[in-house]
Every structure is written in C-alpha cells, then in structure tokens.
Design a protein around this motif. Structure first.
Motif, mmCIF file in Angstrom:
data_model
loop_
_atom_site.group_PDB
_atom_site.id
_atom_site.type_symbol
_atom_site.label_atom_id
_atom_site.label_comp_id
_atom_site.label_asym_id
_atom_site.label_seq_id
_atom_site.Cartn_x
_atom_site.Cartn_y
_atom_site.Cartn_z
ATOM 1 N N ARG A 42 47.153 35.608 46.855
ATOM 2 C CA ARG A 42 46.354 35.740 48.076
ATOM 3 C C ARG A 42 47.135 35.393 49.336
ATOM 4 O O ARG A 42 46.789 35.839 50.424
ATOM 5 C CB ARG A 42 45.106 34.857 47.971
ATOM 6 N N CYS A 63 46.758 42.079 46.449
ATOM 7 C CA CYS A 63 45.422 42.128 45.858
ATOM 8 C C CYS A 63 44.837 40.727 45.766
ATOM 9 O O CYS A 63 45.559 39.735 45.801
ATOM 10 C CB CYS A 63 45.450 42.763 44.463
ATOM 11 N N ASP A 64 43.525 40.679 45.660
ATOM 12 C CA ASP A 64 42.790 39.445 45.391
ATOM 13 C C ASP A 64 42.083 39.675 44.067
ATOM 14 O O ASP A 64 41.137 40.467 43.986
ATOM 15 C CB ASP A 64 41.787 39.179 46.509
ATOM 16 N N ASN A 67 38.311 39.811 43.795
ATOM 17 C CA ASN A 67 37.585 40.806 44.596
ATOM 18 C C ASN A 67 37.643 42.145 43.869
ATOM 19 O O ASN A 67 38.709 42.745 43.742
ATOM 20 C CB ASN A 67 38.218 40.909 45.983
ATOM 21 N N SER A 70 39.156 45.095 45.813
ATOM 22 C CA SER A 70 40.591 44.916 45.982
ATOM 23 C C SER A 70 41.331 45.315 44.718
ATOM 24 O O SER A 70 42.409 45.925 44.767
ATOM 25 C CB SER A 70 40.904 43.454 46.334
#
Length: 262
Positions: A42, A63-64, A67, A70
């Motif tokens: 993150r 990317c997360d 999520n 995402s």
C-alpha cells in the motif's frame, strides 16, 4: 519447487506486503538469488526504492489486496507483466487490537479485509498464472496467534485462523494438481506493526531471520512452516491443555475486569 535444479533457475515470483517487514526481507533475499520479483504494497515509496536498487529484477504492481476493485485491476496488470508465476507469497496484513472488547465492526472488517480477504484476492489474481508453472507454490503468511485465543486479539487472531483454514482447504481442493500451498505461522517479528505493541514479545525475531526460515521451508517442500519452535511448541501444547491457558495464563494477560453495562 523443492528440488535444487528448480531453485537454481530464474523464477517469477509475486510478493504482497513487500514494502516492509517479512515481505521486504523476502524480496531482498529473492533478488539476491537472481529471481524476477513482482512486488506490491500500500505504500509505494519503499517499493520504488527496492525497484530502483534492482531494476532488472523487480517490477512494482500497484494494488491494495483488501480492495476488491483494486485487485480486479491488479489481476489484469499482472498478466501484462508476466505469463507465468512460479511462487506467490502473500505477506500483506494488518493488526488492530480490541481494547476492552468493544467489538467495533469497522475495525474487525478492516482487519479481515487485509488479512483474510486480501489473501483470497491474491490467490484469485494469481491462480491463472500459477497454472503455467511446472511446480507452482502459493504461500500464505498467517500467525501463531491462530493456535490459541489471545486477549485483545479477537479480530487479528480470528482473521489469521481463517487464513489457516482457508489454506488447508485450498490444499485439499488442489491435491490432484501440481499446486503446493504453504501455511507460514511466525511468532513475533520485529516489524513496523509489532513495534506498536505495548506488551512483552517473547523470542522476537528479525525479519531477515524470518525470511530465511520461510524460504528454507519452501525450498524443502514443506506445507507448514511454524517458527520459532521455542514459541510454537509451547502454544501447541497449551492448546491441547487449554484449561491451563484459560485458568492460569490468560487471566494474567487480560485487561478486562468486568463487562460493561448497557
């Protein structure tokens, strides 16, 4: 992946939670061994620093893992980077303690999004690419906190217990395939997360040492890697003799003296 010949070749590897702690230590070891490593986290700044130090061996994937949207984009981006993954190590995670048994749903959801659903998202994004490897490996980093219930760790421990069961279930479901799943359950590791802890952490281990233990276990073909033994074995024993834990040890650790009134 357990044979020396495989590890002597260049592997395509994806590591989440790569910006600090165990993830960062793993990435640096893998780079030193000459592998191509896709890194996610993150916080973009430390990822870019790793990439800058080894630009031909590292690619940053934004990317997360917690999520969902995402990770839909990440799955597409991943296939643009490579057509095959040999090893995925899911290190991303977080910790929030429940102070006073508040049962704050938002806190629990944040922890599960990062620790459990993040793991599911990581496998979902990588599974199509793992199918192209001769001997693919998916590594899930859990925690020894899943062995027995710790005070204040309701959200964190439960999320890691979910990681434990999920990894075993995936192993069962893929038992006729070439995929090997590996569950890693470390004890206390010196990371930015654990440095926030306000209690004693027995057998605290450096992330570099943890990375060494993990890679040694993966290369040896293991399905579960618990460490350090000085902590894992007593916890397993206490789980078997749970009355000792709940009657003698847990009462010394909890901070709750009585339940709140409505």
């Amino acid at each position: 992946m357990a044979d020396a010949a495989t590890w002597s070749s260049k592997l395509n590897i994806w590591v989440t939670g790569a910006g600090s702690g165990i993830g960062e230590a793993l990435v640096r070891r893998l780079i030193a061994e000459g592998h191509f490593v896709i890194i996610s986290g993150r916080n973009r700044a430390p990822l870019l620093a790793i990439q800058q130090a080894a630009p031909t061996h590292v690619k940053v994937l934004d990317c997360d893992v917690g999520n969902d949207q995402s990770m839909v984009s990440a799955a597409s981006d991943l296939q643009e980077i490579t057509d095959q993954l040999d090893l995925v190590i899911a290190c991303a995670g977080t910790c929030e303690y429940d102070e006073g048994l508040t049962l704050d749903i938002d806190s629990y959801r944040r922890v599960f999004d990062a620790n459990f659903f993040g793991l599911v998202n990581t496998l979902r994004a990588s599974l199509p690419l793992l199918g192209g490897s001769r001997a693919p490996v998916f590594v899930a980093v859990g925690s020894l906190s899943s062995v027995i219930g710790f005070p204040r760790a309701e959200a964190y421990g439960a999320s890691k217990a979910a990681v434990d069961y999920f990894t075993q279930a995936v192993r069962a479901d893929t038992s006729l395939t070439s995929l090997r799943t590996v569950l890693v359950r470390p004890g206390f590791i010196d990371t930015p997360l654990t440095r926030k802890n306000d209690f004693d952490m027995p057998f605290l281990m450096a992330p570099e040492k943890a990375a060494e233990r993990i890679l040694s276990g993966v290369k040896a073909g293991r399905h579960r890697i618990d460490f350090p033994r000085r902590l894992s074995w007593p916890l397993r024993l206490l789980r078997f003799f749970s009355p000792v834990w709940f009657r003698l040890i847990a009462p010394r650790m909890t901070r709750i003296q009585k339940l709140r009134k409505a």
